[in-house]
Write a protein that holds these residues in place. Structure first.
Motif, PDB file in Angstrom:
ATOM      1  N   MET A  20      64.324  93.634  48.879  1.00 41.19           N
ATOM      2  CA  MET A  20      66.129  93.921  48.765  1.00 41.19           C
ATOM      3  C   MET A  20      66.556  92.877  47.642  1.00 41.19           C
ATOM      4  O   MET A  20      66.424  92.139  47.572  1.00 41.19           O
ATOM      5  CB  MET A  20      66.903  93.363  50.324  1.00 41.19           C
ATOM      6  CG  MET A  20      66.699  94.496  51.373  1.00 41.19           C
ATOM      7  SD  MET A  20      67.073  94.617  52.918  1.00 41.19           S
ATOM      8  CE  MET A  20      68.753  94.570  52.177  1.00 41.19           C
ATOM      9  N   PRO A  21      67.584  93.804  46.768  1.00 41.10           N
ATOM     10  CA  PRO A  21      68.241  92.916  45.868  1.00 41.10           C
ATOM     11  C   PRO A  21      69.820  91.991  46.742  1.00 41.10           C
ATOM     12  O   PRO A  21      70.001  91.960  47.172  1.00 41.10           O
ATOM     13  CB  PRO A  21      68.792  93.412  44.995  1.00 41.10           C
ATOM     14  CG  PRO A  21      69.328  94.944  45.593  1.00 41.10           C
ATOM     15  CD  PRO A  21      68.178  94.655  46.748  1.00 41.10           C
ATOM     16  N   ALA A  22      68.982  90.746  45.825  1.00 38.95           N
ATOM     17  CA  ALA A  22      70.080  89.525  46.566  1.00 38.95           C
ATOM     18  C   ALA A  22      71.261  89.638  45.674  1.00 38.95           C
ATOM     19  O   ALA A  22      72.018  90.820  45.376  1.00 38.95           O
ATOM     20  CB  ALA A  22      69.842  88.526  45.633  1.00 38.95           C
ATOM     21  N   VAL A  23      72.549  89.904  46.452  1.00 34.13           N
ATOM     22  CA  VAL A  23      73.941  89.861  46.868  1.00 34.13           C
ATOM     23  C   VAL A  23      74.425  88.411  46.605  1.00 34.13           C
ATOM     24  O   VAL A  23      75.361  88.566  46.708  1.00 34.13           O
ATOM     25  CB  VAL A  23      74.414  90.867  47.842  1.00 34.13           C
ATOM     26  CG1 VAL A  23      73.665  91.851  47.678  1.00 34.13           C
ATOM     27  CG2 VAL A  23      74.457  90.276  48.960  1.00 34.13           C
ATOM     28  N   ALA A  24      73.798  87.966  45.816  1.00 32.17           N
ATOM     29  CA  ALA A  24      74.977  86.613  45.958  1.00 32.17           C
ATOM     30  C   ALA A  24      75.948  86.642  44.490  1.00 32.17           C
ATOM     31  O   ALA A  24      76.502  86.022  45.054  1.00 32.17           O
ATOM     32  CB  ALA A  24      73.886  85.329  45.822  1.00 32.17           C
ATOM     33  N   ASP A  25      74.830  87.168  43.586  1.00 33.30           N
ATOM     34  CA  ASP A  25      75.894  87.278  42.143  1.00 33.30           C
ATOM     35  C   ASP A  25      76.645  87.823  42.588  1.00 33.30           C
ATOM     36  O   ASP A  25      78.416  88.382  41.832  1.00 33.30           O
ATOM     37  CB  ASP A  25      74.982  87.674  41.042  1.00 33.30           C
ATOM     38  CG  ASP A  25      73.763  86.877  41.046  1.00 33.30           C
ATOM     39  OD1 ASP A  25      72.909  86.532  40.471  1.00 33.30           O
ATOM     40  OD2 ASP A  25      74.556  85.060  41.133  1.00 33.30           O
ATOM     41  N   ALA A  26      77.119  89.062  43.452  1.00 31.58           N
ATOM     42  CA  ALA A  26      77.906  90.080  43.805  1.00 31.58           C
ATOM     43  C   ALA A  26      78.935  89.943  44.103  1.00 31.58           C
ATOM     44  O   ALA A  26      79.389  88.300  45.039  1.00 31.58           O
ATOM     45  CB  ALA A  26      77.201  91.109  44.843  1.00 31.58           C
ATOM     46  N   THR A  27      80.337  90.171  44.159  1.00 30.24           N
ATOM     47  CA  THR A  27      81.485  90.159  44.019  1.00 30.24           C
ATOM     48  C   THR A  27      81.977  91.353  45.089  1.00 30.24           C
ATOM     49  O   THR A  27      82.741  92.133  45.028  1.00 30.24           O
ATOM     50  CB  THR A  27      82.912  89.649  42.698  1.00 30.24           C
ATOM     51  OG1 THR A  27      82.689  91.311  42.037  1.00 30.24           O
ATOM     52  CG2 THR A  27      82.210  88.904  42.133  1.00 30.24           C
ATOM     53  N   PRO A  28      82.302  90.699  46.584  1.00 31.49           N
ATOM     54  CA  PRO A  28      82.302  92.141  47.293  1.00 31.49           C
ATOM     55  C   PRO A  28      83.903  91.691  47.483  1.00 31.49           C
ATOM     56  O   PRO A  28      84.365  91.025  47.169  1.00 31.49           O
ATOM     57  CB  PRO A  28      82.161  91.834  48.741  1.00 31.49           C
ATOM     58  CG  PRO A  28      82.212  89.777  48.630  1.00 31.49           C
ATOM     59  CD  PRO A  28      81.473  89.024  46.807  1.00 31.49           C
ATOM     60  N   GLY A  29      84.345  93.281  47.473  1.00 27.46           N
ATOM     61  CA  GLY A  29      85.831  93.146  47.542  1.00 27.46           C
ATOM     62  C   GLY A  29      86.661  92.661  49.119  1.00 27.46           C
ATOM     63  O   GLY A  29      85.446  91.825  49.696  1.00 27.46           O
ATOM     64  N   SER A  30      87.990  92.668  48.472  1.00 28.96           N
ATOM     65  CA  SER A  30      88.375  91.717  50.432  1.00 28.96           C
ATOM     66  C   SER A  30      89.601  93.080  50.278  1.00 28.96           C
ATOM     67  O   SER A  30      90.552  93.020  49.717  1.00 28.96           O
ATOM     68  CB  SER A  30      89.115  90.542  50.283  1.00 28.96           C
ATOM     69  OG  SER A  30      89.878  90.055  48.954  1.00 28.96           O
ATOM     70  N   GLY A  31      90.476  92.925  51.790  1.00 32.80           N
ATOM     71  CA  GLY A  31      91.673  93.931  52.307  1.00 32.80           C
ATOM     72  C   GLY A  31      91.242  95.633  51.472  1.00 32.80           C
ATOM     73  O   GLY A  31      92.196  95.535  51.919  1.00 32.80           O
ATOM     74  N   VAL A  32      89.356  95.656  51.631  1.00 33.67           N
ATOM     75  CA  VAL A  32      90.092  97.073  51.843  1.00 33.67           C
ATOM     76  C   VAL A  32      88.916  98.046  52.376  1.00 33.67           C
ATOM     77  O   VAL A  32      87.932  97.611  53.304  1.00 33.67           O
ATOM     78  CB  VAL A  32      89.290  97.689  50.520  1.00 33.67           C
ATOM     79  CG1 VAL A  32      88.416  98.901  49.700  1.00 33.67           C
ATOM     80  CG2 VAL A  32      89.267  96.261  48.794  1.00 33.67           C
TER      81      VAL A  32
END
Length: 143
Positions: A20-32
């Motif tokens: 699975m690809p790493a998600v450390a660099d992702a910028t997850p949403g918030s309040g959605v």
């Protein structure tokens, strides 16, 4: 035999997680939050209609779409930025906009208002594609 089966399942699960690809660099949403209003597949394309609510101060996180997205603002104001960190749109109630497909169209949507933002969004994606793909922040001072 039961132990061997359990070991095999655990091994397959561990191998799958390693791929699975790493998600450390992702910028997850918030309040959605979102709810699907309708969906169908026709001619190799998924059509998914969703209502998306973004709380005050919330963000979609940086992402892109595998297909074209068509949206309208039902309530509130969306501040939209592209990968250059430029604000490429401020959409108020009644406004409509599109988002093109592909990883070269990374963007983020933010609700900088004090009231909830409500969007109605139609995704037209290749069948089986996710609605959006997480992406890292391209270096912008905001999420």
């Amino acid at each position: 035999m039961r132990g061997a089966t359990r070991g095999l399942i655990a091994g397959v699960a561990a191998a799958g997680m390693a791929l699975m690809p790493a998600v450390a660099d992702a910028t997850p949403g918030s309040g959605v939050t979102a709810k699907i209003l309708a969906q169908t597949t026709v001619g190799g394309k998924d059509y998914v209609l969703r209502e998306i609510t973004v709380a005050p101060g919330g963000t979609t996180g940086w992402h892109f779409h595998d297909g074209t997205l068509y949206a309208s603002v039902k309530k509130g104001t969306l501040t939209h930025a592209d990968f250059t960190c430029a604000i490429d749109g401020v959409y108020k109630t009644g406004a409509a906009f599109t988002e093109p497909s592909g990883p070269n169209h990374v963007h983020v949507g933010r609700n900088l208002d004090t009231l909830p933002l409500v969007l109605e969004v139609l995704y037209v994606n290749p069948a089986g594609s996710p609605l959006s793909e997480d992406a890292p922040n391209p270096g912008c001072p905001f999420q």
